[in-house]
Design an enzyme around this catalytic site. Sequence first.
Site, PDB file in Angstrom:
ATOM      1  N   SER A  57      48.507 -22.971  34.508  1.00  0.00           N
ATOM      2  CA  SER A  57      49.395 -22.615  33.412  1.00  0.00           C
ATOM      3  C   SER A  57      49.809 -23.851  32.645  1.00  0.00           C
ATOM      4  O   SER A  57      49.750 -24.972  33.149  1.00  0.00           O
ATOM      5  CB  SER A  57      50.644 -21.946  33.976  1.00  0.00           C
ATOM      6  OG  SER A  57      51.303 -22.893  34.803  1.00  0.00           O
ATOM      7  N   LYS A  58      50.229 -23.586  31.415  1.00  0.00           N
ATOM      8  CA  LYS A  58      50.643 -24.650  30.501  1.00  0.00           C
ATOM      9  C   LYS A  58      51.739 -25.526  31.089  1.00  0.00           C
ATOM     10  O   LYS A  58      51.795 -26.708  30.839  1.00  0.00           O
ATOM     11  CB  LYS A  58      51.218 -23.999  29.243  1.00  0.00           C
ATOM     12  CG  LYS A  58      50.255 -23.966  28.096  1.00  0.00           C
ATOM     13  CD  LYS A  58      51.029 -23.712  26.817  1.00  0.00           C
ATOM     14  CE  LYS A  58      50.274 -22.693  26.007  1.00  0.00           C
ATOM     15  NZ  LYS A  58      50.980 -21.867  25.128  1.00  0.00           N
ATOM     16  N   ARG A  59      52.649 -24.894  31.843  1.00  0.00           N
ATOM     17  CA  ARG A  59      53.788 -25.650  32.345  1.00  0.00           C
ATOM     18  C   ARG A  59      53.370 -26.721  33.341  1.00  0.00           C
ATOM     19  O   ARG A  59      53.980 -27.763  33.429  1.00  0.00           O
ATOM     20  CB  ARG A  59      54.814 -24.702  32.990  1.00  0.00           C
ATOM     21  CG  ARG A  59      55.872 -24.231  32.021  1.00  0.00           C
ATOM     22  CD  ARG A  59      56.958 -23.425  32.713  1.00  0.00           C
ATOM     23  NE  ARG A  59      56.378 -22.380  33.579  1.00  0.00           N
ATOM     24  CZ  ARG A  59      56.523 -22.369  34.897  1.00  0.00           C
ATOM     25  NH1 ARG A  59      57.209 -23.293  35.494  1.00  0.00           N
ATOM     26  NH2 ARG A  59      55.981 -21.397  35.605  1.00  0.00           N
ATOM     27  N   ASN A  68      49.921 -27.808  33.891  1.00  0.00           N
ATOM     28  CA  ASN A  68      48.653 -28.463  33.611  1.00  0.00           C
ATOM     29  C   ASN A  68      48.431 -28.438  32.111  1.00  0.00           C
ATOM     30  O   ASN A  68      49.041 -27.640  31.411  1.00  0.00           O
ATOM     31  CB  ASN A  68      47.508 -27.669  34.259  1.00  0.00           C
ATOM     32  CG  ASN A  68      47.011 -28.322  35.533  1.00  0.00           C
ATOM     33  OD1 ASN A  68      46.623 -29.482  35.506  1.00  0.00           O
ATOM     34  ND2 ASN A  68      47.014 -27.589  36.619  1.00  0.00           N
TER      35      ASN A  68
END
Length: 483
Positions: free
Chosen positions: A255-257, A259
């Site tokens: 996920s963006k948070r 990686n």
Amino acid sequence: MSGGDVRTRIAPSPTGDPHMGTLYAALFCKAFAEKHSGTFVLRIEDTDRTRYVPEAVEALHDALHWAHLDPDEGPLAGGPYEPYTQSERLPTYHERAQRLVATGHAYPCFCTPERLARLRAEQEARKEPTRYDRHCLYLPQEEVQQRLRAGEPHTIRLRVPDHGPVTFHDVIRGTISFETSVLTDHILLKSDGYPTSHLAIPVDDYSMRISHVIRAEEWLSSVPYYVLIYRAFAWAEPVFAHLSVLRNADRSKMSKRKNNTSVRWYREHGFLPEAVLNFLALLGWSHPEGEEIFSYEEFRDLLTLERIVKSGPIFDLKKLEWMNGVYIRRLAIGELAERLQPFLSQPVEPEMLERILPLVQERLKTLGEINDALIPFLQEPDPACLPFAQAIKRLTLQDIRHGLELLYPQLTALGAPDASTFEGTVRSLAAELGWKAGDLFMSVRVAVTGTSASPPLYDFCNVIGWSRAFQRLRSALEALPAR
Ligand code: GLU
């Protein structure tokens, strides 16, 4: 199945920057199709109009092109099953949905969003699975016809069979069954006239003659719905192969948070597409000889769906950086220079760049690191802030000045020394002073390069030129305190 019949596809939704997961699926789809002399298709799944970002389509094409994963058929490449953008295929979905209604496999639903929200809240409060309660399935036929004629907004829902499991086979995961009790009468056609993926995916995969649906495991729970649709139309099902989804270090879905998920980030930081492909291939598949570094072509030739890993691979940026470094070191200097061009924050004479690169190539993990690596070559260090004290613990700044003062005339007398004379001069002065040779080399290194972690010192001086190196030495020692 004869080779030419293999057709794979990716069906990304254009909702933002292309995701690494899309590249991962594209890599497996393209390699598998190529290996079997088949066709790799790009289809744009833009039916969720609330999340649609127009620029994302171009960004997708760009990302695939950057990674050398261009599709054989798709919105830009064209092909025999055009259009490849779902929003341009609405009549097909309408026609299919009507057929499903006519054959009793689907039905219109007039429930308002408010009623559905209420139903959901009640089910949640009772801790029940949230499913449609089939309110509209049981409406009298005359009422349904009358409401349709009146043009009342409605959706079309799949009618899931009342009993029995829905079973299908996945080449990677084996036989999978879903009890109909865990399925719901999913919406197939929304009231805005757009299909949901539950209708559009099987209809398009069938219409585009997709033979192998290779995609991420996160979509596995949608397959029973596709299977019901395939069966309702008596269509042959494709081979399903669900790849392990990429994971963060804590094993949650990448996920963006936690990686950097966007392909753009990797591209802008100077990861080489060939390293990214190698890395993604290694995450989802194991090489028969346990190799870690292999080319796309090798991967393609060795790829079998049976060797795809079943457990979720962790996306480890450190490992990708290491791998990228391996690929950077393999580049010929001319090619490295060319690939670096878009990353240079200031113009560098081509000849100078080609002289510097052999000294820094070893240390670059990404192309983006080039600017920091060039600083010692291009910029005169500030004599007032050289890290002598941090780099040399055994000597005082006064000692260092003294040593450099003695060394300076000896070195300048040599003009442009050869490597062994340079080394010999530094060593014999260190011996005379009773210093460790390393400390005198470090003093020169800090003075000339501005850092304690520079490329090989002698080569460095050769590249910047000895008179410039001597000037730096002079300014550095003059800025040090005298005894
Ligand atoms: N549209 C999905 C995505 O954005 C892909 C679904 C599929 O491949 O079937 O990743």
